[in-house]
Write a protein that holds these residues in place. Structure first.
Motif, PDB file in Angstrom:
ATOM      1  N   ASP A  95       0.855  -1.192   0.000  1.00  0.00           N
ATOM      2  CA  ASP A  95       0.000   0.000   0.000  1.00  0.00           C
ATOM      3  C   ASP A  95       0.884   1.232   0.000  1.00  0.00           C
ATOM      4  O   ASP A  95       1.498   1.563   1.016  1.00  0.00           O
ATOM      5  CB  ASP A  95      -0.918  -0.009   1.220  1.00  0.00           C
ATOM      6  N   SER A  96       0.951   1.908  -1.139  1.00  0.00           N
ATOM      7  CA  SER A  96       1.805   3.084  -1.244  1.00  0.00           C
ATOM      8  C   SER A  96       1.320   4.236  -0.366  1.00  0.00           C
ATOM      9  O   SER A  96       2.100   5.139  -0.039  1.00  0.00           O
ATOM     10  CB  SER A  96       1.888   3.551  -2.699  1.00  0.00           C
ATOM     11  N   VAL A 167       5.463  -5.002  -2.610  1.00  0.00           N
ATOM     12  CA  VAL A 167       5.592  -4.132  -3.777  1.00  0.00           C
ATOM     13  C   VAL A 167       4.679  -2.923  -3.605  1.00  0.00           C
ATOM     14  O   VAL A 167       3.454  -3.061  -3.573  1.00  0.00           O
ATOM     15  CB  VAL A 167       5.253  -4.887  -5.073  1.00  0.00           C
ATOM     16  N   VAL A 168       5.280  -1.753  -3.490  1.00  0.00           N
ATOM     17  CA  VAL A 168       4.511  -0.521  -3.286  1.00  0.00           C
ATOM     18  C   VAL A 168       4.469   0.338  -4.536  1.00  0.00           C
ATOM     19  O   VAL A 168       3.745   1.341  -4.579  1.00  0.00           O
ATOM     20  CB  VAL A 168       5.071   0.296  -2.099  1.00  0.00           C
ATOM     21  N   GLY A 169       5.235  -0.037  -5.555  1.00  0.00           N
ATOM     22  CA  GLY A 169       5.231   0.730  -6.789  1.00  0.00           C
ATOM     23  C   GLY A 169       5.769  -0.090  -7.942  1.00  0.00           C
ATOM     24  O   GLY A 169       6.476  -1.083  -7.741  1.00  0.00           O
ATOM     25  N   ILE A 170       5.415   0.328  -9.155  1.00  0.00           N
ATOM     26  CA  ILE A 170       5.955  -0.262 -10.377  1.00  0.00           C
ATOM     27  C   ILE A 170       6.813   0.811 -11.042  1.00  0.00           C
ATOM     28  O   ILE A 170       6.316   1.860 -11.444  1.00  0.00           O
ATOM     29  CB  ILE A 170       4.821  -0.717 -11.327  1.00  0.00           C
ATOM     30  N   ASN A 171       8.112   0.548 -11.100  1.00  0.00           N
ATOM     31  CA  ASN A 171       9.044   1.535 -11.634  1.00  0.00           C
ATOM     32  C   ASN A 171       8.670   1.875 -13.073  1.00  0.00           C
ATOM     33  O   ASN A 171       8.412   0.979 -13.884  1.00  0.00           O
ATOM     34  CB  ASN A 171      10.470   0.998 -11.574  1.00  0.00           C
ATOM     35  N   VAL A 183       4.939   4.120 -10.427  1.00  0.00           N
ATOM     36  CA  VAL A 183       3.483   4.180 -10.300  1.00  0.00           C
ATOM     37  C   VAL A 183       3.105   3.531  -8.977  1.00  0.00           C
ATOM     38  O   VAL A 183       3.515   2.405  -8.693  1.00  0.00           O
ATOM     39  CB  VAL A 183       2.801   3.426 -11.463  1.00  0.00           C
ATOM     40  N   PRO A 184       2.343   4.208  -8.133  1.00  0.00           N
ATOM     41  CA  PRO A 184       2.038   3.667  -6.797  1.00  0.00           C
ATOM     42  C   PRO A 184       1.058   2.512  -6.835  1.00  0.00           C
ATOM     43  O   PRO A 184       0.209   2.431  -7.724  1.00  0.00           O
ATOM     44  CB  PRO A 184       1.433   4.869  -6.073  1.00  0.00           C
ATOM     45  N   ILE A 185       1.177   1.614  -5.887  1.00  0.00           N
ATOM     46  CA  ILE A 185       0.176   0.574  -5.680  1.00  0.00           C
ATOM     47  C   ILE A 185      -0.775   1.084  -4.600  1.00  0.00           C
ATOM     48  O   ILE A 185      -0.443   1.125  -3.417  1.00  0.00           O
ATOM     49  CB  ILE A 185       0.806  -0.761  -5.234  1.00  0.00           C
ATOM     50  N   ASN A 186      -1.937   1.550  -5.021  1.00  0.00           N
ATOM     51  CA  ASN A 186      -2.946   2.055  -4.090  1.00  0.00           C
ATOM     52  C   ASN A 186      -4.322   1.600  -4.572  1.00  0.00           C
ATOM     53  O   ASN A 186      -4.437   0.776  -5.484  1.00  0.00           O
ATOM     54  CB  ASN A 186      -2.862   3.580  -3.967  1.00  0.00           C
ATOM     55  N   SER A 187      -5.356   2.124  -3.973  1.00  0.00           N
ATOM     56  CA  SER A 187      -6.706   1.660  -4.314  1.00  0.00           C
ATOM     57  C   SER A 187      -7.056   1.962  -5.772  1.00  0.00           C
ATOM     58  O   SER A 187      -7.705   1.152  -6.452  1.00  0.00           O
ATOM     59  CB  SER A 187      -7.741   2.283  -3.378  1.00  0.00           C
TER      60      SER A 187
END
Length: 304
Positions: A95-96, A167-171, A183-187
């Motif tokens: 969760d970013s 994993v909180v983001g995709i580079n 890119v953040p991993i969020n809702s």
């Protein structure tokens, strides 16, 4: 010599994630992708797969195989692919929104074709916006994570993880020396991933506005209990916004009865469930609160 605490964290995250991050080749594009389900789905960047429908993945243990593109969304720079062979256990998506500036992060990917490369750094900033384009449509990828973990071509689509290996983001981009973006991993991202897996694309709603964030005067802040709003700079003729009576110069305070203080706040509302449904909007016009009802249409070739 015993590893210090920092090294122990980085090495443990590397050991956890390196097997789960594949090198991806799709047409002329290449990059990385992260296994995130037990049945072979991987998450990567839309710009890595481009217009390709198939490609190859290769894992750090030497296993390689083909994949098919399940769906890609250039406006979030995310894509979902599915490996046709066996894949490692999935990574855990974090969760970013829980990140803080200065927090340790680890990047795992395949920069410059060097498989299984690991770099570490900190979260340099949060809340950045990264323009993404699909045809003539431009959208801001919201709350992009900025990090000083070294990223190079080939890292795109790889994992940015916290100290727990989540994993909180995709580079996604290298903006300069010591300036990587993910890119953040969020809702919102999870909603995009779900849409790509179910429909192969992301349906978005369209109002036909050009806006910019604007601070509210102190007296207005007290009246509406928010500090900023979106100033309408342009209304596209014939658009849902124009039909609703919105005008250039309006200060948009709420949409769908939700305060909107920046472009991201409005974008969060502009997904499939808003298409064709009445959207109440409150604006400040000539020091008076004005309520209008807009009906967003689907973003498509006829609207961009």
């Amino acid at each position: 010599m015993a590893l210090d605490a920092y090294s122990q964290i980085v090495s443990s995250v590397a050991a956890e994630l390196t097997p789960k991050v594949a090198a991806v080749t799709a047409g002329r594009g290449s990059g990385s992708a992260v296994v995130f389900t037990s049945d072979g789905f991987l998450l990567t960047n839309a710009h890595v797969v481009g217009r390709a429908k198939t490609g190859t993945v290769a894992f750090s243990d030497g296993v390689s195989g083909d994949f098919t593109v399940v769906g890609a969304d250039p406006l979030s720079d995310l894509a979902v692919i599915r490996a046709l062979g066996t894949t490692p256990r999935p990574a855990v998506l974090g969760d970013s929104d829980a990140l803080v500036v200065g927090q340790l992060v680890v990047a795992v990917g395949n920069p410059l074709g060097l498989a299984g490369s690991v770099t570490a750094g900190v979260v340099s900033a949060l809340g950045r916006s990264l323009p993404a384009r699909s045809g003539s449509a431009v959208r801001l990828i919201e709350d992009v994570i900025q990090t000083d973990a070294a990223l190079n071509p080939g890292n795109s689509g790889g994992a940015l993880a916290d100290a727990d290996g989540h994993v909180v983001g995709i580079n996604t981009a290298v903006a300069g020396a010591g300036l990587g973006l993910a890119v953040p991993i969020n809702s919102t991202t999870r909603s995009i991933i779900a849409a790509l897996m179910s429909d192969g694309r992301v349906r978005r709603a369209y109002l036909g506005l050009v806006t910019t964030p604007a601070p509210l005067p102190p007296d207005i802040r007290e009246r509406v209990a928010q500090r900023s709003a979106l100033r309408v700079m342009e209304v596209v003729p014939g658009s849902p916004a124009a039909r609703a009576g919105l005008r250039a110069g309006d200060l948009m305070l709420t949409a769908g009865r939700t305060p909107v203080e920046d472009a991201q706040g409005l974008q969060r509302l502009m997904f499939a469930d808003a298409i064709g449904k009445p959207l109440p909007i409150t604006v400040l016009r000539n020091d008076a609160l004005v309520d209008v009802i807009a009906e967003p249409v689907e973003l498509g070739l006829s609207t961009i």
